[in-house]
Design a protein around this motif. Sequence first.
Motif, mmCIF file in Angstrom:
data_model
loop_
_atom_site.group_PDB
_atom_site.id
_atom_site.type_symbol
_atom_site.label_atom_id
_atom_site.label_comp_id
_atom_site.label_asym_id
_atom_site.label_seq_id
_atom_site.Cartn_x
_atom_site.Cartn_y
_atom_site.Cartn_z
ATOM 1 N N GLY A 16 -6.028 47.157 11.937
ATOM 2 C CA GLY A 16 -4.789 46.565 11.457
ATOM 3 C C GLY A 16 -4.578 46.936 10.001
ATOM 4 N N ASP A 17 -4.395 45.947 9.161
ATOM 5 C CA ASP A 17 -4.202 46.201 7.728
ATOM 6 C C ASP A 17 -5.510 46.289 6.949
ATOM 7 N N PHE A 18 -6.623 45.981 7.611
ATOM 8 C CA PHE A 18 -7.918 45.984 6.916
ATOM 9 C C PHE A 18 -8.578 47.348 7.042
ATOM 10 N N GLU A 19 -8.918 47.932 5.892
ATOM 11 C CA GLU A 19 -9.589 49.231 5.881
ATOM 12 C C GLU A 19 -11.089 49.002 5.659
ATOM 13 N N ALA A 20 -11.866 49.170 6.737
ATOM 14 C CA ALA A 20 -13.299 48.896 6.672
ATOM 15 C C ALA A 20 -14.074 50.037 6.043
ATOM 16 N N VAL A 21 -13.598 51.277 6.240
ATOM 17 C CA VAL A 21 -14.245 52.458 5.660
ATOM 18 C C VAL A 21 -13.179 53.260 4.928
ATOM 19 N N LYS A 22 -13.467 53.647 3.683
ATOM 20 C CA LYS A 22 -12.429 54.157 2.790
ATOM 21 C C LYS A 22 -12.731 55.561 2.271
ATOM 22 N N GLY A 23 -12.786 56.516 3.185
ATOM 23 C CA GLY A 23 -12.879 57.910 2.756
ATOM 24 C C GLY A 23 -14.276 58.384 2.416
ATOM 25 N N ILE A 24 -15.255 58.075 3.260
ATOM 26 C CA ILE A 24 -16.630 58.469 2.963
ATOM 27 C C ILE A 24 -16.957 59.843 3.563
ATOM 28 N N GLY A 25 -18.004 60.462 3.060
ATOM 29 C CA GLY A 25 -18.469 61.739 3.587
ATOM 30 C C GLY A 25 -19.955 61.928 3.332
ATOM 31 N N PHE A 26 -20.655 62.500 4.320
ATOM 32 C CA PHE A 26 -22.072 62.845 4.161
ATOM 33 C C PHE A 26 -22.484 63.758 5.311
ATOM 34 N N ILE A 203 -25.762 54.551 -0.517
ATOM 35 C CA ILE A 203 -25.508 53.122 -0.679
ATOM 36 C C ILE A 203 -24.014 52.875 -0.517
ATOM 37 N N MET A 204 -23.681 52.004 0.444
ATOM 38 C CA MET A 204 -22.277 51.674 0.709
ATOM 39 C C MET A 204 -21.940 50.301 0.133
ATOM 40 N N HIS A 205 -20.708 50.199 -0.363
ATOM 41 C CA HIS A 205 -20.195 48.928 -0.858
ATOM 42 C C HIS A 205 -18.700 48.899 -0.624
ATOM 43 N N ALA A 206 -18.232 47.854 0.065
ATOM 44 C CA ALA A 206 -16.788 47.654 0.290
ATOM 45 C C ALA A 206 -16.133 48.888 0.886
ATOM 46 N N GLY A 207 -16.820 49.525 1.846
ATOM 47 C CA GLY A 207 -16.216 50.630 2.578
ATOM 48 C C GLY A 207 -16.353 52.003 1.921
ATOM 49 N N ARG A 208 -17.031 52.070 0.786
ATOM 50 C CA ARG A 208 -17.187 53.349 0.085
ATOM 51 C C ARG A 208 -18.658 53.655 -0.154
ATOM 52 N N ILE A 209 -18.986 54.927 -0.252
ATOM 53 C CA ILE A 209 -20.312 55.338 -0.704
ATOM 54 C C ILE A 209 -20.276 55.395 -2.224
ATOM 55 N N VAL A 210 -21.125 54.564 -2.851
ATOM 56 C CA VAL A 210 -21.104 54.496 -4.306
ATOM 57 C C VAL A 210 -22.152 55.401 -4.935
#
Length: 214
Positions: A16-26, A203-210
């Motif tokens: 829906g409107d919630f983005e659980a994963v935000k453009g990660i790559g590995f 390490i992931m945080h809030a849908g991103r790899i930090v």
Amino acid sequence: MDTTAIEVRNLHQKYGDFEAVKGIGFQVGRGELYALLGTNGAGKTTTLDVLEGYAAPTEGVVRVLGHDPFRERAKVRHRVGIVLQEAGFHKDLTVAETVDAWRRWTPHALARVEVLERVGLVHRQGVRVAQLSGGEKRRLDLALAVLGRPEVLFLDEPTTGLDPEARRNVWELIRGMVADGVTVLLTTHYLDEAEQLAQRLAIMHAGRIVTEGT
């Protein structure tokens, strides 16, 4: 042969409107154990759901053994093993009956005794699942995941809720699988677990790899 077992590029996943994963790559190389580390809600399980073929990515590209795991599921499903956060065993079946049931649906399956020897459950094969300890149920999970001789193994928080001895036992099983050449993608929120098992981690945080590295 391609040395990359898992590839993720610019993965976005929305509900829906919630983005659980935000453009990660590995990328994960063949025979490597790679860990996704993060707190609950970081996006680890959502990432695994896409890689396991349970959902198509909202945006981006994922490949497992060179294939799209959602659109080319038939080419991937018998080459991977999956351990979910919670098992769905029938509690009234014995360990042996559970393995035999899965063997009927698994091409090129290992023999029951062989797979139970791998996870140290031969002596418990006549015991009902309801009577197993938490650590033993996790070992049964792993037995079913490797029954079809997978090339890639997805482990979603495999030691959550286990006591220290059971965790160490599961770690040894995982190390043995990597030594046999299996590619493993592990999610965990235990830093010591990632440190013990992974060659590389993100390490992931809030849908991103930090951050990512050894």
